[in-house]
Design a protein around this motif. Structure first.
Motif, PDB file in Angstrom:
ATOM      1  N   ILE A   5       0.849  -1.195   0.000  1.00 62.75           N
ATOM      2  CA  ILE A   5       0.000   0.000   0.000  1.00 62.75           C
ATOM      3  C   ILE A   5       0.884   1.244   0.000  1.00 62.75           C
ATOM      4  O   ILE A   5       1.796   1.368   0.816  1.00 62.75           O
ATOM      5  N   PRO A   6       0.651   2.159  -0.917  1.00 63.62           N
ATOM      6  CA  PRO A   6       1.509   3.346  -0.997  1.00 63.62           C
ATOM      7  C   PRO A   6       1.375   4.236   0.233  1.00 63.62           C
ATOM      8  O   PRO A   6       0.352   4.245   0.921  1.00 63.62           O
ATOM      9  N   LYS A   7       2.446   4.972   0.510  1.00 60.87           N
ATOM     10  CA  LYS A   7       2.437   5.909   1.622  1.00 60.87           C
ATOM     11  C   LYS A   7       1.743   7.203   1.210  1.00 60.87           C
ATOM     12  O   LYS A   7       1.630   7.532   0.039  1.00 60.87           O
ATOM     13  N   HIS A   8       1.317   7.940   2.218  1.00 59.22           N
ATOM     14  CA  HIS A   8       0.737   9.272   2.037  1.00 59.22           C
ATOM     15  C   HIS A   8      -0.481   9.249   1.120  1.00 59.22           C
ATOM     16  O   HIS A   8      -0.629  10.103   0.233  1.00 59.22           O
ATOM     17  N   ILE A   9      -1.383   8.273   1.332  1.00 59.64           N
ATOM     18  CA  ILE A   9      -2.621   8.277   0.569  1.00 59.64           C
ATOM     19  C   ILE A   9      -3.651   9.121   1.309  1.00 59.64           C
ATOM     20  O   ILE A   9      -3.633   9.240   2.531  1.00 59.64           O
ATOM     21  N   CYS A  10      -4.532   9.719   0.554  1.00 63.75           N
ATOM     22  CA  CYS A  10      -5.612  10.505   1.147  1.00 63.75           C
ATOM     23  C   CYS A  10      -6.841  10.378   0.263  1.00 63.75           C
ATOM     24  O   CYS A  10      -6.744  10.104  -0.936  1.00 63.75           O
ATOM     25  N   ILE A  11      -7.997  10.560   0.873  1.00 63.83           N
ATOM     26  CA  ILE A  11      -9.262  10.542   0.151  1.00 63.83           C
ATOM     27  C   ILE A  11      -9.901  11.909   0.312  1.00 63.83           C
ATOM     28  O   ILE A  11     -10.022  12.421   1.427  1.00 63.83           O
ATOM     29  N   ARG A  12     -10.272  12.500  -0.785  1.00 64.93           N
ATOM     30  CA  ARG A  12     -10.920  13.814  -0.746  1.00 64.93           C
ATOM     31  C   ARG A  12     -11.873  13.946  -1.922  1.00 64.93           C
ATOM     32  O   ARG A  12     -11.805  13.171  -2.894  1.00 64.93           O
ATOM     33  N   PRO A  13     -12.800  14.930  -1.876  1.00 65.58           N
ATOM     34  CA  PRO A  13     -13.668  15.159  -3.030  1.00 65.58           C
ATOM     35  C   PRO A  13     -12.846  15.551  -4.260  1.00 65.58           C
ATOM     36  O   PRO A  13     -11.770  16.146  -4.132  1.00 65.58           O
ATOM     37  N   VAL A  14     -13.349  15.202  -5.421  1.00 64.67           N
ATOM     38  CA  VAL A  14     -12.719  15.651  -6.658  1.00 64.67           C
ATOM     39  C   VAL A  14     -13.535  16.807  -7.222  1.00 64.67           C
ATOM     40  O   VAL A  14     -14.751  16.872  -7.052  1.00 64.67           O
ATOM     41  N   THR A  15     -12.862  17.724  -7.872  1.00 64.70           N
ATOM     42  CA  THR A  15     -13.496  18.921  -8.413  1.00 64.70           C
ATOM     43  C   THR A  15     -13.086  19.100  -9.868  1.00 64.70           C
ATOM     44  O   THR A  15     -12.334  18.304 -10.423  1.00 64.70           O
ATOM     45  N   LEU A  16     -13.580  20.152 -10.468  1.00 67.56           N
ATOM     46  CA  LEU A  16     -13.206  20.446 -11.857  1.00 67.56           C
ATOM     47  C   LEU A  16     -11.700  20.615 -12.018  1.00 67.56           C
ATOM     48  O   LEU A  16     -11.146  20.383 -13.090  1.00 67.56           O
ATOM     49  N   TYR A  17     -11.037  21.025 -10.947  1.00 65.68           N
ATOM     50  CA  TYR A  17      -9.581  21.163 -10.979  1.00 65.68           C
ATOM     51  C   TYR A  17      -8.916  19.824 -11.285  1.00 65.68           C
ATOM     52  O   TYR A  17      -7.821  19.767 -11.840  1.00 65.68           O
ATOM     53  N   HIS A 140      -6.447   2.484 -10.271  1.00 69.84           N
ATOM     54  CA  HIS A 140      -5.449   2.356 -11.336  1.00 69.84           C
ATOM     55  C   HIS A 140      -4.868   0.941 -11.329  1.00 69.84           C
ATOM     56  O   HIS A 140      -4.602   0.378 -10.251  1.00 69.84           O
ATOM     57  N   PRO A 141      -4.685   0.337 -12.499  1.00 70.71           N
ATOM     58  CA  PRO A 141      -4.169  -1.042 -12.568  1.00 70.71           C
ATOM     59  C   PRO A 141      -2.894  -1.280 -11.773  1.00 70.71           C
ATOM     60  O   PRO A 141      -2.679  -2.379 -11.246  1.00 70.71           O
ATOM     61  N   ASP A 142      -2.033  -0.282 -11.658  1.00 70.04           N
ATOM     62  CA  ASP A 142      -0.775  -0.451 -10.930  1.00 70.04           C
ATOM     63  C   ASP A 142      -0.966  -0.590  -9.423  1.00 70.04           C
ATOM     64  O   ASP A 142      -0.030  -0.983  -8.714  1.00 70.04           O
ATOM     65  N   TYR A 143      -2.156  -0.275  -8.926  1.00 70.93           N
ATOM     66  CA  TYR A 143      -2.376  -0.275  -7.482  1.00 70.93           C
ATOM     67  C   TYR A 143      -3.495  -1.228  -7.057  1.00 70.93           C
ATOM     68  O   TYR A 143      -3.995  -1.144  -5.939  1.00 70.93           O
ATOM     69  N   ARG A 144      -3.856  -2.151  -7.926  1.00 68.89           N
ATOM     70  CA  ARG A 144      -4.905  -3.104  -7.589  1.00 68.89           C
ATOM     71  C   ARG A 144      -4.349  -4.233  -6.726  1.00 68.89           C
ATOM     72  O   ARG A 144      -3.148  -4.415  -6.633  1.00 68.89           O
ATOM     73  N   GLY A 145      -5.268  -4.971  -6.094  1.00 68.50           N
ATOM     74  CA  GLY A 145      -4.865  -6.086  -5.247  1.00 68.50           C
ATOM     75  C   GLY A 145      -4.438  -5.682  -3.851  1.00 68.50           C
ATOM     76  O   GLY A 145      -3.809  -6.463  -3.147  1.00 68.50           O
ATOM     77  N   GLN A 146      -4.753  -4.450  -3.442  1.00 70.61           N
ATOM     78  CA  GLN A 146      -4.358  -3.958  -2.124  1.00 70.61           C
ATOM     79  C   GLN A 146      -5.563  -3.475  -1.307  1.00 70.61           C
ATOM     80  O   GLN A 146      -5.402  -2.737  -0.339  1.00 70.61           O
ATOM     81  N   ASN A 147      -6.754  -3.882  -1.723  1.00 67.83           N
ATOM     82  CA  ASN A 147      -8.001  -3.521  -1.040  1.00 67.83           C
ATOM     83  C   ASN A 147      -8.276  -2.018  -1.058  1.00 67.83           C
ATOM     84  O   ASN A 147      -9.013  -1.505  -0.202  1.00 67.83           O
ATOM     85  N   LEU A 148      -7.703  -1.318  -2.016  1.00 62.78           N
ATOM     86  CA  LEU A 148      -7.906   0.127  -2.073  1.00 62.78           C
ATOM     87  C   LEU A 148      -9.317   0.487  -2.537  1.00 62.78           C
ATOM     88  O   LEU A 148      -9.878   1.502  -2.099  1.00 62.78           O
ATOM     89  N   ALA A 149      -9.914  -0.332  -3.413  1.00 63.94           N
ATOM     90  CA  ALA A 149     -11.289  -0.075  -3.834  1.00 63.94           C
ATOM     91  C   ALA A 149     -12.234  -0.218  -2.651  1.00 63.94           C
ATOM     92  O   ALA A 149     -13.179   0.569  -2.492  1.00 63.94           O
ATOM     93  N   THR A 150     -11.984  -1.219  -1.808  1.00 60.87           N
ATOM     94  CA  THR A 150     -12.796  -1.403  -0.610  1.00 60.87           C
ATOM     95  C   THR A 150     -12.640  -0.221   0.337  1.00 60.87           C
ATOM     96  O   THR A 150     -13.615   0.295   0.881  1.00 60.87           O
ATOM     97  N   LEU A 151     -11.407   0.227   0.525  1.00 66.20           N
ATOM     98  CA  LEU A 151     -11.137   1.390   1.375  1.00 66.20           C
ATOM     99  C   LEU A 151     -11.877   2.616   0.864  1.00 66.20           C
ATOM    100  O   LEU A 151     -12.529   3.335   1.633  1.00 66.20           O
ATOM    101  N   LEU A 152     -11.791   2.853  -0.441  1.00 66.10           N
ATOM    102  CA  LEU A 152     -12.415   4.029  -1.036  1.00 66.10           C
ATOM    103  C   LEU A 152     -13.930   3.964  -0.912  1.00 66.10           C
ATOM    104  O   LEU A 152     -14.577   4.953  -0.538  1.00 66.10           O
TER     105      LEU A 152
END
Length: 214
Positions: A5-17, A140-152
């Motif tokens: 699992i990568p370091k310094h991950i965060c979840i936040r809203p996405v915007t037009l930016y 992203h395919p490079d980060y699958r298999g780490q339960n990140l979709a479940t986390l998100l």
């Protein structure tokens, strides 16, 4: 490919930016026939950004200490954010994902949604609806298999549960993903009438149980 699992991950809203980052991620995750167009993604980020959520890897500026070693600054500042996961949603009039729920409504000459159209004739995001339709849940395919979709998704569901925004979350998925969505708690509603991208899909729904943080 990432091994942990990568370091310094965060979840936040996405915007037009974040528009281009969202488009790049969709391109990496979906075949062309299933991707949302630039206009659709921009429409969703403009009119209902609170229904979208991004998983980012943050890179921080670094300083050298007296021993010439790199350390994080006292007041950490984000140098870059890489989008590796995305949930993108709208409110849907129908209680299942339909082709019209994924469309863009006709806008007025001022670029606003025409509010004079009855709800049952509306396409795209319908603010008064109680169904939250997820149109993308991707890693992203490079980060699958780490339960990140479940986390998100669990973070997303918790946030929706803390707000009076809807009664259920709905989506469509390929049959190969049935075990994944059932494990997340979705109810399998069977074959969908939606033929997005000319493909066959399965309808899923999960109720939003509202909680009070007080």
């Amino acid at each position: 490919m990432s091994k942990s699992i990568p370091k310094h991950i965060c979840i936040r809203p996405v915007t037009l930016y974040d528009l281009q980052k969202c488009l790049d991620l969709e391109e990496a995750c979906f075949p062309e026939s299933e991707r949302a167009s630039r206009d659709k993604v921009a429409y969703r980020l403009k009119y209902c950004p609170e229904l979208s959520s991004g998983l980012f890897i943050r890179t921080f500026e670094e300083n050298k200490n007296k021993d010439d070693e790199y350390v994080l600054p006292n007041h950490s500042s984000v140098k870059e954010e890489k989008l590796i996961g995305l949930i993108m949603g709208t409110k849907c009039y129908d209680d299942r994902i339909t082709e019209r729920s994924m469309e863009i409504p006709k806008l007025t000459t001022e670029g606003l949604v025409d509010t004079s159209i009855p709800d049952n004739d509306k396409v795209g995001h319908v603010e008064s609806a109680s169904n939250i339709g997820i149109h993308s849940l991707i890693i992203h395919p490079d980060y699958r298999g780490q339960n990140l979709a479940t986390l998100l998704f669990k973070d997303y569901l918790q946030k929706m549960s803390q707000q009076e925004v809807g009664s259920q979350i709905i989506l469509i998925a390929h049959e190969r993903l049935v075990p994944f969505y059932e494990k997340l708690g979705f109810n399998n509603l069977g074959p969908s009438q939606c033929r997005h991208g000319g493909e066959s899909w399965i309808d899923f729904a999960i109720p939003i149980v509202h909680v009070n943080d007080d």
